[in-house]
Structure formats: C-alpha cells, structure tokens
Design a protein around this motif. Structure first.
Motif, PDB file in Angstrom:
ATOM      1  N   PHE A 329       0.832  -1.202   0.000  1.00 48.11           N
ATOM      2  CA  PHE A 329       0.000   0.000   0.000  1.00 48.11           C
ATOM      3  C   PHE A 329       0.870   1.257   0.000  1.00 48.11           C
ATOM      4  O   PHE A 329       0.609   2.213  -0.740  1.00 48.11           O
ATOM      5  CB  PHE A 329      -0.912   0.007   1.223  1.00 48.11           C
ATOM      6  CG  PHE A 329      -1.661   1.295   1.407  1.00 48.11           C
ATOM      7  CD1 PHE A 329      -2.846   1.535   0.734  1.00 48.11           C
ATOM      8  CD2 PHE A 329      -1.172   2.285   2.253  1.00 48.11           C
ATOM      9  CE1 PHE A 329      -3.529   2.724   0.893  1.00 48.11           C
ATOM     10  CE2 PHE A 329      -1.845   3.483   2.426  1.00 48.11           C
ATOM     11  CZ  PHE A 329      -3.028   3.703   1.740  1.00 48.11           C
ATOM     12  N   GLY A 330       1.918   1.252   0.831  1.00 48.93           N
ATOM     13  CA  GLY A 330       2.761   2.436   0.934  1.00 48.93           C
ATOM     14  C   GLY A 330       3.395   2.823  -0.394  1.00 48.93           C
ATOM     15  O   GLY A 330       3.518   4.011  -0.709  1.00 48.93           O
ATOM     16  N   ALA A 331       3.785   1.830  -1.196  1.00 51.87           N
ATOM     17  CA  ALA A 331       4.402   2.119  -2.490  1.00 51.87           C
ATOM     18  C   ALA A 331       3.395   2.669  -3.495  1.00 51.87           C
ATOM     19  O   ALA A 331       3.800   3.244  -4.517  1.00 51.87           O
ATOM     20  CB  ALA A 331       5.052   0.854  -3.050  1.00 51.87           C
ATOM     21  N   ARG A 332       2.112   2.508  -3.236  1.00 49.08           N
ATOM     22  CA  ARG A 332       1.061   2.966  -4.157  1.00 49.08           C
ATOM     23  C   ARG A 332       0.131   3.975  -3.493  1.00 49.08           C
ATOM     24  O   ARG A 332      -0.937   4.266  -4.021  1.00 49.08           O
ATOM     25  CB  ARG A 332       0.260   1.745  -4.658  1.00 49.08           C
ATOM     26  CG  ARG A 332       1.094   0.799  -5.502  1.00 49.08           C
ATOM     27  CD  ARG A 332       0.602  -0.619  -5.443  1.00 49.08           C
ATOM     28  NE  ARG A 332       1.418  -1.511  -6.264  1.00 49.08           N
ATOM     29  CZ  ARG A 332       2.590  -2.027  -5.885  1.00 49.08           C
ATOM     30  NH1 ARG A 332       3.075  -1.751  -4.681  1.00 49.08           N
ATOM     31  NH2 ARG A 332       3.278  -2.815  -6.686  1.00 49.08           N
ATOM     32  N   ARG A 333       0.563   4.501  -2.373  1.00 48.14           N
ATOM     33  CA  ARG A 333      -0.293   5.391  -1.589  1.00 48.14           C
ATOM     34  C   ARG A 333      -0.694   6.638  -2.365  1.00 48.14           C
ATOM     35  O   ARG A 333      -1.773   7.204  -2.143  1.00 48.14           O
ATOM     36  CB  ARG A 333       0.434   5.782  -0.298  1.00 48.14           C
ATOM     37  CG  ARG A 333      -0.421   6.655   0.610  1.00 48.14           C
ATOM     38  CD  ARG A 333       0.271   7.027   1.897  1.00 48.14           C
ATOM     39  NE  ARG A 333      -0.592   7.888   2.692  1.00 48.14           N
ATOM     40  CZ  ARG A 333      -0.934   7.669   3.932  1.00 48.14           C
ATOM     41  NH1 ARG A 333      -0.496   6.598   4.564  1.00 48.14           N
ATOM     42  NH2 ARG A 333      -1.720   8.516   4.577  1.00 48.14           N
ATOM     43  N   GLN A 334       0.174   7.106  -3.289  1.00 49.60           N
ATOM     44  CA  GLN A 334      -0.136   8.338  -4.007  1.00 49.60           C
ATOM     45  C   GLN A 334      -1.443   8.222  -4.785  1.00 49.60           C
ATOM     46  O   GLN A 334      -2.140   9.223  -4.996  1.00 49.60           O
ATOM     47  CB  GLN A 334       1.017   8.723  -4.948  1.00 49.60           C
ATOM     48  CG  GLN A 334       1.096   7.955  -6.250  1.00 49.60           C
ATOM     49  CD  GLN A 334       1.795   6.621  -6.106  1.00 49.60           C
ATOM     50  OE1 GLN A 334       2.134   6.218  -5.000  1.00 49.60           O
ATOM     51  NE2 GLN A 334       2.053   5.952  -7.218  1.00 49.60           N
ATOM     52  N   VAL A 335      -1.808   7.004  -5.207  1.00 50.51           N
ATOM     53  CA  VAL A 335      -3.069   6.823  -5.938  1.00 50.51           C
ATOM     54  C   VAL A 335      -4.239   7.160  -5.018  1.00 50.51           C
ATOM     55  O   VAL A 335      -5.178   7.871  -5.401  1.00 50.51           O
ATOM     56  CB  VAL A 335      -3.186   5.379  -6.454  1.00 50.51           C
ATOM     57  CG1 VAL A 335      -4.478   5.200  -7.255  1.00 50.51           C
ATOM     58  CG2 VAL A 335      -1.985   5.010  -7.306  1.00 50.51           C
ATOM     59  N   TYR A 336      -4.191   6.674  -3.788  1.00 49.59           N
ATOM     60  CA  TYR A 336      -5.254   6.959  -2.816  1.00 49.59           C
ATOM     61  C   TYR A 336      -5.290   8.446  -2.465  1.00 49.59           C
ATOM     62  O   TYR A 336      -6.365   9.036  -2.337  1.00 49.59           O
ATOM     63  CB  TYR A 336      -5.030   6.134  -1.545  1.00 49.59           C
ATOM     64  CG  TYR A 336      -5.235   4.655  -1.715  1.00 49.59           C
ATOM     65  CD1 TYR A 336      -6.418   4.041  -1.309  1.00 49.59           C
ATOM     66  CD2 TYR A 336      -4.245   3.853  -2.277  1.00 49.59           C
ATOM     67  CE1 TYR A 336      -6.600   2.678  -1.461  1.00 49.59           C
ATOM     68  CE2 TYR A 336      -4.422   2.492  -2.434  1.00 49.59           C
ATOM     69  CZ  TYR A 336      -5.600   1.905  -2.026  1.00 49.59           C
ATOM     70  OH  TYR A 336      -5.779   0.558  -2.179  1.00 49.59           O
ATOM     71  N   GLU A 337      -4.102   9.030  -2.294  1.00 53.68           N
ATOM     72  CA  GLU A 337      -4.054  10.454  -1.950  1.00 53.68           C
ATOM     73  C   GLU A 337      -4.708  11.295  -3.044  1.00 53.68           C
ATOM     74  O   GLU A 337      -5.511  12.190  -2.760  1.00 53.68           O
ATOM     75  CB  GLU A 337      -2.594  10.890  -1.754  1.00 53.68           C
ATOM     76  CG  GLU A 337      -1.888  10.246  -0.580  1.00 53.68           C
ATOM     77  CD  GLU A 337      -2.250  10.880   0.755  1.00 53.68           C
ATOM     78  OE1 GLU A 337      -2.948  11.914   0.746  1.00 53.68           O
ATOM     79  OE2 GLU A 337      -1.838  10.345   1.795  1.00 53.68           O
ATOM     80  N   HIS A 338      -4.359  11.016  -4.299  1.00 53.58           N
ATOM     81  CA  HIS A 338      -4.951  11.775  -5.408  1.00 53.58           C
ATOM     82  C   HIS A 338      -6.455  11.526  -5.502  1.00 53.58           C
ATOM     83  O   HIS A 338      -7.238  12.454  -5.757  1.00 53.58           O
ATOM     84  CB  HIS A 338      -4.270  11.391  -6.724  1.00 53.58           C
ATOM     85  CG  HIS A 338      -2.860  11.854  -6.816  1.00 53.58           C
ATOM     86  ND1 HIS A 338      -1.973  11.392  -7.767  1.00 53.58           N
ATOM     87  CD2 HIS A 338      -2.162  12.745  -6.069  1.00 53.58           C
ATOM     88  CE1 HIS A 338      -0.795  11.988  -7.598  1.00 53.58           C
ATOM     89  NE2 HIS A 338      -0.891  12.800  -6.578  1.00 53.58           N
ATOM     90  N   ALA A 339      -6.854  10.279  -5.295  1.00 56.94           N
ATOM     91  CA  ALA A 339      -8.279   9.952  -5.367  1.00 56.94           C
ATOM     92  C   ALA A 339      -9.058  10.684  -4.281  1.00 56.94           C
ATOM     93  O   ALA A 339     -10.147  11.250  -4.534  1.00 56.94           O
ATOM     94  CB  ALA A 339      -8.471   8.443  -5.233  1.00 56.94           C
ATOM     95  N   LEU A 340      -8.523  10.712  -3.065  1.00 54.82           N
ATOM     96  CA  LEU A 340      -9.198  11.410  -1.966  1.00 54.82           C
ATOM     97  C   LEU A 340      -9.284  12.906  -2.235  1.00 54.82           C
ATOM     98  O   LEU A 340     -10.299  13.547  -1.939  1.00 54.82           O
ATOM     99  CB  LEU A 340      -8.467  11.147  -0.652  1.00 54.82           C
ATOM    100  CG  LEU A 340      -8.564   9.722  -0.099  1.00 54.82           C
ATOM    101  CD1 LEU A 340      -7.618   9.536   1.078  1.00 54.82           C
ATOM    102  CD2 LEU A 340      -9.992   9.385   0.318  1.00 54.82           C
TER     103      LEU A 340
END
Length: 850
Positions: A329-340
């Motif tokens: 998750f940490g390596a792909r966290r930017q996807v969640y941040e942008h989505a939020l």
C-alpha cells in the motif's frame, strides 16, 4: 525427428522467436507422448510453459507446467519438478499473485538446496524471489537476495544472468530515489544483453532508462529510448512489454501536456492488460485519471481513480502477511491520496468512504470473507517441517533472551499489572536480530500454511449492507465515523441511516503533539491525561479543555448535537487506534454519558462480523495462571477470578488452571479440532507486547508462551474471547493500517468478539470485580451500547452513573465498560445475538476487533 524439434524449439526460444518455438515444441511433445518418452515429453512441456510465459499466456503455461511437474515427480526427477515450480511461480508473479509465487519458489528452493545446485538456486530462486519482493515494496530484502545471486553470477561469469540481476537491482535503486545508481546498473545490463544476443531484454532496459529520463525531466532522451524499445518489442510480439512501453510513452505525453495522445496510449495499455494483470492495469487507470484531471473533467477522473484503487485493493487481499500489505500500500499510496483529493474537491462523500475503506485493514476483511473457506489439508512436507523446526529454534532462543527485556512491576508502591510492554529501546543486538528473523519465519509459515489459491474474492464494501445491519440493530439511533490520515490532514467521513458527509481537519504541529499525548500508551502519561494524577498524586493540569478540543476536532458537530443517544460505530486510523474516544468530553460532559461506542478496524469488517452465523455450541474454556516463577510477578487474584466465573457460568465449563494451563494443551486441542467446540474462551494471565516483533507478543502460560504466531494458526468457532491481561489490543501497524496484535490474531483464528485491553490492567480490580460484573451483565442480556448501561466507573473520573466498585489505584484509574448490544451471550436457552466487533475502553478493558 521429435528430439530435433525439441532442440530447435529450445534454440528458437533462446533467440526470442516464440511463435516458431511453440510450433516445434508442440510437434515434439505429440510425438514423444506417442512413443512413451515421458521424460522428454515433460521437457517439452517445461519449454512450452516457459515460452507461453514469455508471451504472457500464463494460464496456458501453468497447465503445461503442472503436467510436466507430475511426470517428472513420477519419474523421481525432483530437480526437474523444481524447474516447473519456478516457471509456475514466474507466471504467478506476472499475474500479480505474489504470495502464490513465493509458495512455488519456496518449494523449488528446497529441492535445489537438497541437491546442492548453487547456480540454479541463485538463478531460479534468488532472482525470482528478489523480483517478488521488489513488487511488494520489500526493497531491503529484495536487495539482499539479488546481491547474493549477483555474487554467484560474477564468480561463474554468467553474463546473461548477471544482466537480469542488474536490471532488478536498478529498479530497486530507482524506487529508492538513487537514479544515478539505477542508470549505471541498466546501462551495464543493456550491454550484457546486447553481448549475449538477447534483444528483447535489452529493449526492456531501454524502456526502464526512458522511465528514469522522464523522472529526471530529460524528455528527448526518454523519447529516443522508447522508440528503440518499442521497435524491438513489437517485432518480437511481446504484448505486455509493449503495453508497458505504451505506459511510459503515455507518461511522456502527459509530461509534454499532449493529453489526447496520453489518453490513447493509456487506453491501449489498459486494453492489453485487461483484468488478468491488475498490478499493471491500475497504472493505466491511474494515468487516465490524471489525464482527465488535467483536462478539467473531475467526475471522469474520479471514476478512473476509484477503479485504480479497487485494483490495488484486490492485489492487497492476496498478500497473506500484514507487512507485505502495508508496504505494498505504501508504495502505491499516491493513488489513494490523489483519489481522496479529487473526491473531496467534488464533495463526493460516498466516494470518499469507498476509498478510505479500500485503504484500511484489507487482510482482516479478506480473512473474514474466507472464514468458512479452508485450504485442503496437506501432509506436512519437508519445507513445512524445516520452517516449523526453525520457528521452534528461534522461539527457544527468544525465551532464553526475553528476561533482559521484560519490564517487571516496580516495588510494592505500585499495583501488580497483568503484563507489560517490553521496552525495545534497550534491546540487545542479538535479541533484535533474533526477533527480526522470527518475524520472517512466521511470515513464511503463514504463506505455506494458508496459501490463498482457490479462495473466494472479497466483495467490495457495501454502504447498503452496512446500513441494513445497523438499522436492524439500532433503528436510526446510530452513526458511523471512519478516519484516515492523508498528507493533507485528517479526513473524517460520517454516515448515518440517510446521509454521508465528510470533513478534513488540518492539524498544526501543536495540535498533533496534543493528539499524540492522548494516544500515547505509556503508563504515566495515561494516568496524567485521563485522571490528572501521577503515581496517585494530583497534578494540576487543564485536561478538560484539552479533551474538549479533541472532541471538537474528532466528532463532527452533527453528531455531538444529537439528543437521541446514538451508538457510534468508530473505525480509527493510525494512532487513533490507541485513543479511547468515549473518555473524551465537551461542555455537556463525558461522551460516554451520551453515546454508545463500538470500535472496528473497518466498517466492512464490522458488517462481516455482525452477519456471522451463530454458533451451536454452549461451552466455555477458562485458562488461568497465577504463578510465573522468575518470568513475571505473580497474580494473586487470578484464582478468585476463575472461581467467580466458574460459579457464574451456566454452560459447561472446562478449566485449565495452573500447571495444566499450557501451550502444548491448547495446541493439541487445536490439532484435534476440540477448540472449535468452545463458544467462549477466557484467558486470565500476564500478556507481553513486543512492539519490535509483534508476532512474538504473547500470553504467558505454564510451559511456553502462546504467541501471536500461535494464535494465528488456531481454528476457533468462538463467539467471545476474553483476554484478561494487559495491553492485548496494542501492537504494530503500518501505512495500510494492517495491525498485528494479540486481539486481532484471535479474529483471524475465528473469534466473533474479543474483549481486550488498550493498556495496563490492575490485577485486583480486573479479577475481583470487573470480570464478574462483566459476565453478570452478559448473562442478563443487558443491551448496553446505549449510554449508561452496565457501566463500571472506577476512581470517580467522570461521576458517570453506574455501579461503583471502589477507588482504583493509579495503574487503572478508570474502567468504563459496556457490553456488546444484547451482549454476546445470554441466558437459557441463550438466543445469542450477532456479535459486535468492538473495543469499548476506558483506561482498562473493552471489546476489540483491533
């Protein structure tokens, strides 16, 4: 003729002419099977599988490889079987099924180690495992195994293998921001691939060099690398590699603000990957989301972001261990941040809720979804046996060293506590190294024991299902709150029977410090903040104003102003798992006076536990111990607790007391299936929490300690597990909010509800009064998530109505206890209600799904 086709097919495979290789290998296999040459036929099948893997036709490849493995095993060709395992592992790696891949590689490794095949071990196990760890974000471990393989290849002058190793190491360097080292490794790999006449792999290096150039802003160089790469990959009929080339070219177009071209390329890549390669497909969706956002189309961007998030969540559910899930998750966290960010800008609260649910505690929800599914029982093979032996060896070493870390209770001025948190800051280096190795061994054992092959997938979070469950239980007198720490602040999403709403809280450095103090689990700070004393001495501090500020931050006004005494279903995040919300207050008093509280890692996991089928058993297992020799302080009141519960319980009670309360006895009952016959398990003893090695956190028993690793391997059908010991809900988390705690381990094992503690519990209060009162309320069927019901305030912290048991000592200044709705058990015949996964904690005890 057949042998000629076999040799020609192998040569064409090495020359990257895969279509011709398939033709010759298929002809050879048909002829060899016709004449009964099974050994050579299995060689054909291995080569067919490898060739199909290169063309990314993985399901077809696995079918051939499984047949080859069966033929080789029947002929006693164990290393040939191992080669099949490696190729199946490679197929699973390409499909993003990393846990399955590591299972196959582990089986291959055992065979190569047995045969002493050093080169094969490095080439086929170390390199492939390094790639898996790279994909999981486990960069340190990936680097260790890859550098080990590189040393072998350099010694043996295996240039092609060395090139592959350099390629993967370059990706590690790039992921860690070491672009110069990454470029040097790729240039070296490119030269080696060119020298050994492997143009496809050289083209892959070109693509990776283009990625580095895009990151560095050198777009012209990136374009040259991509053009060279695409030309070779297209000619070699490499659809997935060509798709990856499309992704990089699309990133280049995005950097150049050529949005129409970027959209076309991202769409083409998504088509190539389809649903069978989610670890690649999410990247295409993420790219399309950024293109839509750049073009001023936020609704379309949000749709793509949500799809990318769902694909990543799907992959996380297959990763078996909490550490892998957190780092993935940490390596792909930017996807969640942008989505939020996009969802919040659109005030799309339902989308925010879906994204937050996908970000938190994925493995627990997957475990609950698969609770009734069990993998086929397998005989213990030599790999399992070696891992079990290693786990026992490390456990023994830890038991020898643990005395140096056990925090003993101080002199008689302080209360005797049921356990302690081991202080990792002063750990000996040997102990630290052993703990880390123990954690890795446990992860391997979990992978081997609980492979997920064939298990059903987790359905997406359903707001409709949650509301149906909550409305059936409380009508409209409930509200949900889920939290998520993003880089832009604390996101709070609230919901009730009709609405979903969101707010984002930006905390200053001082605000964060205050929050951290109230979430800190150290004994003195807990006492100071929640009672206003230090070692029993009153300390003047305006904690009421601080608590009011926290309440205003964390509980939306729409909830604070409700007058219908609703139940709050709270899903914390990060350090909020350690905050007792019900002990907060505002101008109207303590929140516990006006609200009921239920805690759950995710809203989805509460829905799953709430819908769990009822157990038909009515039996209780009591496990108690009061004498620990030199290991820990004695617990003089445990025996009184056990006797009180024996007299209260109306069901059949089995008691393991003193020298009979052993790990060996519990594990023997687990192996026989006898533990599943108990619907209630109660442990009254010490517990030790190891923040540095959470799988070694443990419940102290007469012979050996019952560790988190042991609990994870239990098979329970328990409606209630009570852990009458200290800090059993505490543990270690990560970016993906996957926590390893004693309490959560029992949910993986099959418990529906767990009574656990967030910090230290006083022996006398816990045994003589609290547990007896708790089970009395349970038997009365007290509906307790309503405020005021079955509360047991101690020490007069809030003057809350209820039965006072007496003045508590400093170690446990306040115990605010509520029973689960309709409890979890009741009287004759007990119509057991669905359980509530909750942690209702004052400064002592509560229920936990943590």
């Amino acid at each position: 003729m057949a042998w000629s086709d076999l040799e020609i097919g192998f040569i064409e495979y090495r020359l990257n002419d895969y279509s011709a290789a398939l033709t010759h290998l298929t002809q050879a296999r048909t002829q060899l099977l016709a004449c009964g040459a099974n050994s050579d036929a299995s060689s054909c099948e291995i080569n067919l599988g490898a060739t199909l893997n290169e063309q990314n036709r993985h399901d077809e490849a696995i079918a051939y490889l499984e047949q080859a493995a069966q033929r080789a095993f029947a002929l006693g060709q164990r290393t040939k079987s191992a080669l099949c395992f490696v190729n199946i592992g490679w197929a699973r790696t390409k499909q993003g099924r990393f846990a399955d891949a590591l299972t196959w590689y582990a089986q291959a490794r055992a065979e190569y180690e047995r045969a002493g095949l050093r080169i094969q071990l490095a080439r086929l196990c170390d390199v492939n495992e390094g790639l898996v760890y790279l994909r999981l974000g486990q960069f340190a471990h990936a680097r260790v195994v890859l550098e080990r393989a590189r040393r072998v290849f350099q010694t043996e002058q295996l240039r092609a293998d060395l090139a592959e190793c350099e390629t993967y190491l370059a990706q590690i360097y790039a992921a860690q921001g070491q672009r110069r080292a990454a470029r040097g490794a790729l240039e070296k790999a490119h030269a080696l691939y060119t020298e050994t006449q492997q143009p496809v792999y050289a083209a892959v290096c070109e693509r990776l060099l283009a990625h580095l150039s895009i990151q560095g802003g050198d777009l012209n160089t990136a374009r040259k690398h991509l053009d060279a790469s695409r030309q070779v990959l297209t000619a070699a009929a490499q659809p997935i590699e060509t798709g990856l080339c499309d992704l990089e070219t699309a990133e280049l177009a995005l950097a150049e603000r050529n949005y129409p071209r970027a959209a076309r390329l991202f769409t083409a890549a998504r088509r190539r990957f389809g649903s069978g390669l989610p670890d690649l497909a999410w990247r295409a969706e993420y790219g399309l989301a950024r293109v839509a956002q750049a073009q001023g189309e936020p609704p379309q961007a949000l749709t793509h972001y949500q799809t990318a998030v769902a694909l990543i969540a799907q992959l996380r559910g297959t990763l078996v261990t909490e550490q892998w899930s957190n780092t993935f998750f940490g390596a792909r966290r930017q996807v969640y941040e942008h989505a939020l960010r996009v969802a919040y800008a659109q005030r799309h609260a339902s989308a925010l809720l879906d994204i937050v649910e996908a970000a938190k505690a994925r493995l627990l929800s997957v475990s609950l979804a698969r609770r009734e599914w069990r993998p086929p029982e397998k005989e213990e093979n030599r790999i399992d046996a070696a891992l079990y032996a290693r786990e026992r060896e490390l456990r023994g070493r830890l038991e020898t060293l643990q005395g140096a870390l056990m925090t003993q209770a101080p002199a008689s001025d302080y209360s005797v506590m049921r356990g302690s948190i081991a202080d990792s800051s002063n750990a000996l280096q040997e102990f630290q190294t052993t703990r880390e190795e123990y954690g890795r061994t446990v992860a391997q054992l979990r992978l081997m024991r609980h492979g997920l092959e064939g298990a059903p997938d987790l359905a997406p979070f359903s707001l409709q299902a949650l509301r149906a469950q909550a409305n059936a239980r409380w009508g409209e007198r409930w509200a949900g709150l889920t939290y998520f720490f993003s880089r832009e602040g604390l996101l709070i999403v609230g919901l009730d029977a009709e609405n979903v709403y969101a707010q984002r809280l930006r905390l200053s450095r001082q605000d964060k410090f205050l929050l951290e103090q109230y979430c800190d689990t150290r004994r003195d700070l807990r006492e100071l903040k929640y009672r206003g004393t230090l070692h029993g001495i009153p300390i003047h501090q305006d904690t009421a104003a601080e608590m009011s500020a926290l309440t205003e931050w964390l509980i939306p006004a729409a909830i604070r102003q409700r007058t219908d005494a609703p139940t709050l279903l709270i899903s914390p995040h990060g350090l909020l798992h350690q905050l007792p919300f019900q002990c907060l207050r505002d101008e109207q008093g303590y929140l516990l006076e006006r609200f009921g509280f239920l805690y759950t890692p995710t809203l989805q996991s509460w829905t799953q536990l709430n819908a769990a089928p009822e157990s038909s058993t009515r039996r209780m297992l009591l496990c108690g111990l009061n004498d620990f020799g030199e290991r820990a302080r004695g617990l003089p009141f445990v025996q009184a607790e056990v006797r009180a519960l024996q007299s209260l319980e109306k069901r059949k009670v089995t008691t393991l007391w003193g020298e009979d309360a052993t790990r060996a006895e519990l594990l023997a009952r687990n192996r026989s299936g006898a533990l599943r016959a108990f619907d209630v398990l109660h442990f009254a003893t010490h517990a030790i929490v190891e923040p540095g090695a959470p799988h070694w956190s443990r419940i102290l028993l007469a012979d050996q300690d019952l560790s988190t690793a042991d609990i994870l391997d239990l098979r329970l059908d328990a409606r209630l597990v009570t852990l009458s010991a200290c800090a059993t809900a505490l543990g270690t988390g990560g970016q993906g909010d996957e926590w390893v705690t004693l309490a959560r381990a029992f949910f993986y094992a099959g418990a529906r509800t767990v009574v656990a503690t967030q910090w230290e519990v006083e022996d006398e209060s816990a045994t003589c009064d609290l547990m007896a009162h708790f089970y009395q309320g349970v038997h009365r069927g007290v509906a307790i998530v309503a405020p005021g019901s079955a509360a047991v305030p101690m020490g007069g912290l809030c003057g809350y109505r209820g039965r006072s048991i007496g003045q508590a000592k400093w170690g446990c200044p306040h115990l605010a206890v509520q029973l689960a709705a309709r409890a979890c058990l009741s009287q004759q015949p007990p119509p057991i209600q669905p359980p509530c996964p909750l942690l209702v904690v004052g400064v002592g005890v509560g229920w936990s799904a943590m």
